[in-house]
Design a protein around this motif. Structure first.
Motif, mmCIF file in Angstrom:
data_model
loop_
_atom_site.group_PDB
_atom_site.id
_atom_site.type_symbol
_atom_site.label_atom_id
_atom_site.label_comp_id
_atom_site.label_asym_id
_atom_site.label_seq_id
_atom_site.Cartn_x
_atom_site.Cartn_y
_atom_site.Cartn_z
ATOM 1 N N THR A 128 -4.296 -6.980 -0.450
ATOM 2 C CA THR A 128 -3.263 -6.869 0.583
ATOM 3 C C THR A 128 -2.325 -5.703 0.280
ATOM 4 N N GLN A 129 -1.939 -5.547 -0.981
ATOM 5 C CA GLN A 129 -1.088 -4.413 -1.355
ATOM 6 C C GLN A 129 -1.802 -3.090 -1.133
ATOM 7 N N MET A 130 -3.085 -3.039 -1.500
ATOM 8 C CA MET A 130 -3.879 -1.826 -1.267
ATOM 9 C C MET A 130 -3.893 -1.469 0.209
ATOM 10 N N SER A 131 -4.151 -2.468 1.043
ATOM 11 C CA SER A 131 -4.221 -2.236 2.483
ATOM 12 C C SER A 131 -2.880 -1.739 3.023
ATOM 13 N N SER A 132 -1.805 -2.366 2.621
ATOM 14 C CA SER A 132 -0.478 -2.019 3.148
ATOM 15 C C SER A 132 -0.100 -0.585 2.825
ATOM 16 N N ARG A 133 -0.325 -0.155 1.568
ATOM 17 C CA ARG A 133 0.096 1.204 1.205
ATOM 18 C C ARG A 133 -0.801 2.244 1.855
ATOM 19 N N ALA A 134 -2.090 1.938 2.036
ATOM 20 C CA ALA A 134 -2.988 2.891 2.689
ATOM 21 C C ALA A 134 -2.659 3.032 4.172
ATOM 22 N N VAL A 135 -2.451 1.914 4.846
ATOM 23 C CA VAL A 135 -2.117 1.951 6.275
ATOM 24 C C VAL A 135 -0.803 2.696 6.487
ATOM 25 N N VAL A 137 0.650 5.059 4.669
ATOM 26 C CA VAL A 137 0.613 6.513 4.467
ATOM 27 C C VAL A 137 -0.215 7.200 5.545
ATOM 28 N N VAL A 138 -1.308 6.594 5.973
ATOM 29 C CA VAL A 138 -2.142 7.232 6.994
ATOM 30 C C VAL A 138 -1.409 7.291 8.333
ATOM 31 N N ARG A 139 -0.757 6.216 8.707
ATOM 32 C CA ARG A 139 -0.014 6.232 9.976
ATOM 33 C C ARG A 139 1.157 7.213 9.911
ATOM 34 N N ARG A 140 1.802 7.311 8.765
ATOM 35 C CA ARG A 140 2.921 8.246 8.627
ATOM 36 C C ARG A 140 2.442 9.691 8.699
ATOM 37 N N ILE A 141 1.387 10.016 7.962
ATOM 38 C CA ILE A 141 0.861 11.382 8.007
ATOM 39 C C ILE A 141 0.360 11.712 9.401
ATOM 40 N N ASP A 142 -0.259 10.752 10.057
ATOM 41 C CA ASP A 142 -0.752 10.984 11.410
ATOM 42 C C ASP A 142 0.392 11.378 12.342
#
Length: 257
Positions: A128-135, A137-142
């Protein structure tokens, strides 16, 4: 409404030997992996890319470097949030051995409840932590890419199997407990477009389909709406563009490093 190309690193010796590499240093692409990445780079040659952001781990950095070749002004950026799941005490161990651990069943059946064991050398976290940090950063960079380059911009995120599976699950509106239904093979291409109302998964685990539909269309052609009955075209403004053939191995950590 920029478009992100989610690229898994090419094959490594850890993949081929059935070892969970995790954050082990010095795990690079093997000969097959380098060939896979070169093929993908060739397929993406005519797709304009605004940014390339990669996991800091060697296998992803090597993959990203190949994708950046010949792209003037585009350098490889690193983001820890795109790094592999921190498997803690599972790091560096054979998959066959890990499959006997009681935690394996949790990882397979209820990933949202799985936290990897602590270790003196390697950090650990939950899926869950892995998913949260990946989502995040990707949404922010997008958003940053769209603000800087417009809604027709395309960018690349180079990461790992479990991380990309989690990103796809989020984009599909799936609970993390269903992310094991998704397959992400080495050097595969998955594509997501985030819009104000929903995310569109344009392709998943693609290892060979044409990429002509990834060339951006005029900004006015992009839409947040899905067409009832399905799509008929494959333009960049077409959220129903066909995906490539599924492939690779299933399971959270079987080749997930």
């Amino acid at each position: 409404m920029a478009t992100v190309l989610l690229v898994r690193h090419g094959r490594t010796t850890a993949n081929s030997s059935g070892v969970l590499a995790g954050w082990t240093e010095g795990v690079g692409l093997d000969e097959t992996g380098r060939e896979q990445v070169a093929t993908l780079a060739g397929r993406l040659r005519d797709v304009p890319v605004a940014r390339i952001v990669s996991s800091p781990l060697q296998r992803c950095q090597e993959t990203a470097a190949v994708l950046a070749q010949g792209r003037d002004g585009v350098t490889v950026e690193s983001a820890d949030q795109l790094g592999e799941c921190r498997y803690g005490g599972w790091t560096g161990r054979p998959i066959k051995e890990l499959a006997q651990d009681p935690l394996w069943k949790v990882v397979q059946r209820q990933p949202s409840a799985a936290t990897f064991p602590p270790d003196e050398t390697y950090a650990h976290e939950s899926l869950t932590q892995m998913s949260s940090r990946a989502v995040e950063v990707v949404r922010r960079i997008d958003r940053d890419v769209e603000e800087a380059h417009g809604s027709s911009a395309v960018w690349v995120a180079v990461s790992h199997g479990d991380v990309i599976k989690a990103l796809l699950a989020d984009a599909l509106g799936m609970h993390l407990d269903s992310f094991q239904r998704i397959v992400v093979a080495p050097a595969s291409l998955s594509v997501v477009r985030y819009t104000p109302h929903r995310s569109f998964v344009l392709r998943s685990n693609d290892n060979g389909a044409s990429v002509t539909d990834l060339v951006p269309a005029p900004e006015e052609a992009a839409s947040s709406d899905a067409t009832p009955g399905g799509e008929t075209g494959t333009s960049a403004g077409d959220p129903g563009a066909p995906a490539g053939d599924p492939g690779g191995r299933t399971g959270s950590t079987r080749g997930a490093d």
